[in-house]
Scaffold this motif. Structure first.
Motif, PDB file in Angstrom:
ATOM      1  N   ALA A  46       0.826  -1.208   0.000  1.00 56.97           N
ATOM      2  CA  ALA A  46       0.000   0.000   0.000  1.00 56.97           C
ATOM      3  C   ALA A  46       0.861   1.260   0.000  1.00 56.97           C
ATOM      4  O   ALA A  46       0.559   2.239  -0.695  1.00 56.97           O
ATOM      5  N   GLY A  50       0.803   3.852  -3.050  1.00 53.91           N
ATOM      6  CA  GLY A  50       0.426   5.234  -2.786  1.00 53.91           C
ATOM      7  C   GLY A  50       1.441   6.219  -3.321  1.00 53.91           C
ATOM      8  O   GLY A  50       1.087   7.274  -3.851  1.00 53.91           O
ATOM      9  N   ALA A  54      -1.652   6.453  -6.250  1.00 49.21           N
ATOM     10  CA  ALA A  54      -2.813   5.938  -5.527  1.00 49.21           C
ATOM     11  C   ALA A  54      -4.070   6.005  -6.382  1.00 49.21           C
ATOM     12  O   ALA A  54      -4.979   5.193  -6.241  1.00 49.21           O
ATOM     13  N   SER A  57      -4.493   2.809  -8.285  1.00 48.98           N
ATOM     14  CA  SER A  57      -4.194   1.595  -7.527  1.00 48.98           C
ATOM     15  C   SER A  57      -5.462   0.906  -7.053  1.00 48.98           C
ATOM     16  O   SER A  57      -6.298   1.503  -6.377  1.00 48.98           O
ATOM     17  N   TRP A  60      -5.516   0.734  -3.175  1.00 41.48           N
ATOM     18  CA  TRP A  60      -6.056   1.892  -2.472  1.00 41.48           C
ATOM     19  C   TRP A  60      -7.555   2.044  -2.693  1.00 41.48           C
ATOM     20  O   TRP A  60      -8.276   2.509  -1.808  1.00 41.48           O
ATOM     21  N   LEU A  63      -8.891  -0.313  -0.205  1.00 40.51           N
ATOM     22  CA  LEU A  63      -8.616   0.169   1.143  1.00 40.51           C
ATOM     23  C   LEU A  63      -9.576   1.287   1.538  1.00 40.51           C
ATOM     24  O   LEU A  63     -10.118   1.305   2.656  1.00 40.51           O
ATOM     25  N   ILE A  82      -5.737   2.928   7.036  1.00 41.68           N
ATOM     26  CA  ILE A  82      -5.464   3.968   6.039  1.00 41.68           C
ATOM     27  C   ILE A  82      -4.441   4.965   6.574  1.00 41.68           C
ATOM     28  O   ILE A  82      -3.483   5.337   5.883  1.00 41.68           O
ATOM     29  N   CYS A  85      -1.005   3.522   6.612  1.00 45.37           N
ATOM     30  CA  CYS A  85      -0.409   3.408   5.275  1.00 45.37           C
ATOM     31  C   CYS A  85      -0.102   4.773   4.660  1.00 45.37           C
ATOM     32  O   CYS A  85       0.370   4.849   3.524  1.00 45.37           O
ATOM     33  N   ARG A 130     -10.439   7.056  -5.624  1.00 48.59           N
ATOM     34  CA  ARG A 130      -9.051   7.105  -6.090  1.00 48.59           C
ATOM     35  C   ARG A 130      -8.358   8.423  -5.745  1.00 48.59           C
ATOM     36  O   ARG A 130      -7.125   8.506  -5.776  1.00 48.59           O
ATOM     37  N   ARG A 133      -6.861   9.450  -0.997  1.00 44.30           N
ATOM     38  CA  ARG A 133      -5.558   9.319  -0.350  1.00 44.30           C
ATOM     39  C   ARG A 133      -4.695  10.545  -0.607  1.00 44.30           C
ATOM     40  O   ARG A 133      -4.086  11.106   0.318  1.00 44.30           O
TER      41      ARG A 133
END
Length: 330
Positions: A46, A50, A54, A57, A60, A63, A82, A85, A130, A133
């Motif tokens: 992760a 990231g 991210a 991904s 993510w 997550l 989260i 990470c 998406r 993060r």
């Protein structure tokens, strides 16, 4: 010296231990994907994903979905994951600002974590998973640089400790006013509890699905499975917990599978499956969905919440009495 970031990491590792972790549906046994990494391996993946991108991904995406779903259950586990990470990206900035501007490092770290959590809260709706993060990281960096520029901050490490402590989760049952008797107007909690269960039993009997409920009850009584009601709730809130114990109470959502496919969920929502896919892509789907490989899984609890279907606590005896009543005692 132990800091805020360390405590977040230790708490998450305490939760998962050395066993496999499922970021698709939360439980390894219920996941269609057979291979699952340990938390240490997952965290490395992760972090790497990231930093690379991210936004593209799947790790993510899954997550973020698990974080939203656990929020609906009042559980902060995946929100902590989260954070765990993300915060390694904060260490260098926090240390440099603390050193160069002579401010407490832990205060900078706390401010960064709280800023990230504010973004998490504010992006619950209308923001594609998406992008979340990167928005959390950006907000954390901005608040750190405000420290560097001398701006005041009210954040403290005490606020972060609240996130790390285990929360006692209680869920108030909600029934719509369409019922003949408004349970909220009943002051006798014992009577209200019985009415909740009887209504659920009557509904399943009328729909012709009480056989499934009966099998579930038999498993509860035989100890082959247990409901999801916590001991802390049953001893203080529920009528017969001191007599029969907590094992004969359960949430109505326990009667359903934890996850269903997107096609089935779209049918319940009354929208085409293609429209559901479009809504997920643009971040406009009304509640979070889990990613499992190339397909999506929809939490039944989240779907119930969206449809205003109450997930109430009931006792097996009350449910069976309600079914018996509408069947004429047969």
């Amino acid at each position: 010296m132990v800091d805020v970031f360390d405590r977040i990491e230790w708490k998450v590792r305490e939760i998962f231990g050395k066993g496999p972790v499922c970021v698709h549906v939360g439980e390894v046994k219920r996941c269609d994907i057979k291979r699952h990494p340990t938390y240490s391996k997952f965290r490395k993946e992760a972090l790497s994903a990231g930093i690379r991108s991210a936004a593209s991904s799947r790790v993510w995406e899954s997550l973020i979905a698990m974080g939203r779903l656990s929020d609906l259950d009042g559980d902060d586990t995946w929100r902590l994951v989260i954070l765990d990470c993300i915060v390694p990206c904060f260490r260098g900035v926090a240390a440099r600002i603390s050193r160069d501007f002579r401010v407490e490092r832990e205060e900078v770290q706390s401010a960064m974590v709280v800023a990230a959590l504010e973004v998490w809260r504010d992006t619950a709706h209308g923001v594609p998973p998406r992008n979340i993060r990167d928005k959390m990281v950006k907000a954390a960096f901005e608040v750190a640089f405000r420290y560097a520029s001398g701006a005041s901050s009210e954040w403290s490490s005490d606020e972060i400790e609240l996130m790390i402590q285990s929360e006692a989760f209680t869920q108030e049952p909600v029934l719509k006013a369409s019922s003949i008797v408004d349970i909220h107007s009943i002051r006798n909690t014992d009577v209200a509890e019985q009415l909740r269960g009887e209504r659920i039993g009557a509904l399943f009997q009328l729909l012709g699905h009480f056989g499934v409920v009966r099998e579930f009850h038999e498993d509860l009584r035989a100890g082959r499975r247990s409901g999801s009601v916590r001991q802390t709730m049953t001893t203080s809130m529920l009528l017969r917990s001191r007599i029969s114990g907590p094992s004969l109470y359960y949430y109505t959502s326990d009667l359903y599978p934890p996850y269903i496919g997107l096609r089935e969920a779209a049918a319940v929502m009354g929208v085409p499956e293609s429209a559901a896919h479009r809504l997920i892509r643009v971040g406009q789907f009304p509640f979070p969905v889990a990613r499992a490989g190339r397909s999506y899984k929809v939490s039944v609890k989240a779907l119930m919440h969206f449809k205003d279907i109450p997930d109430v606590i009931v006792h097996v005896d009350d449910v069976e009495n309600g079914a018996l009543h509408v069947s004429g005692g047969l």
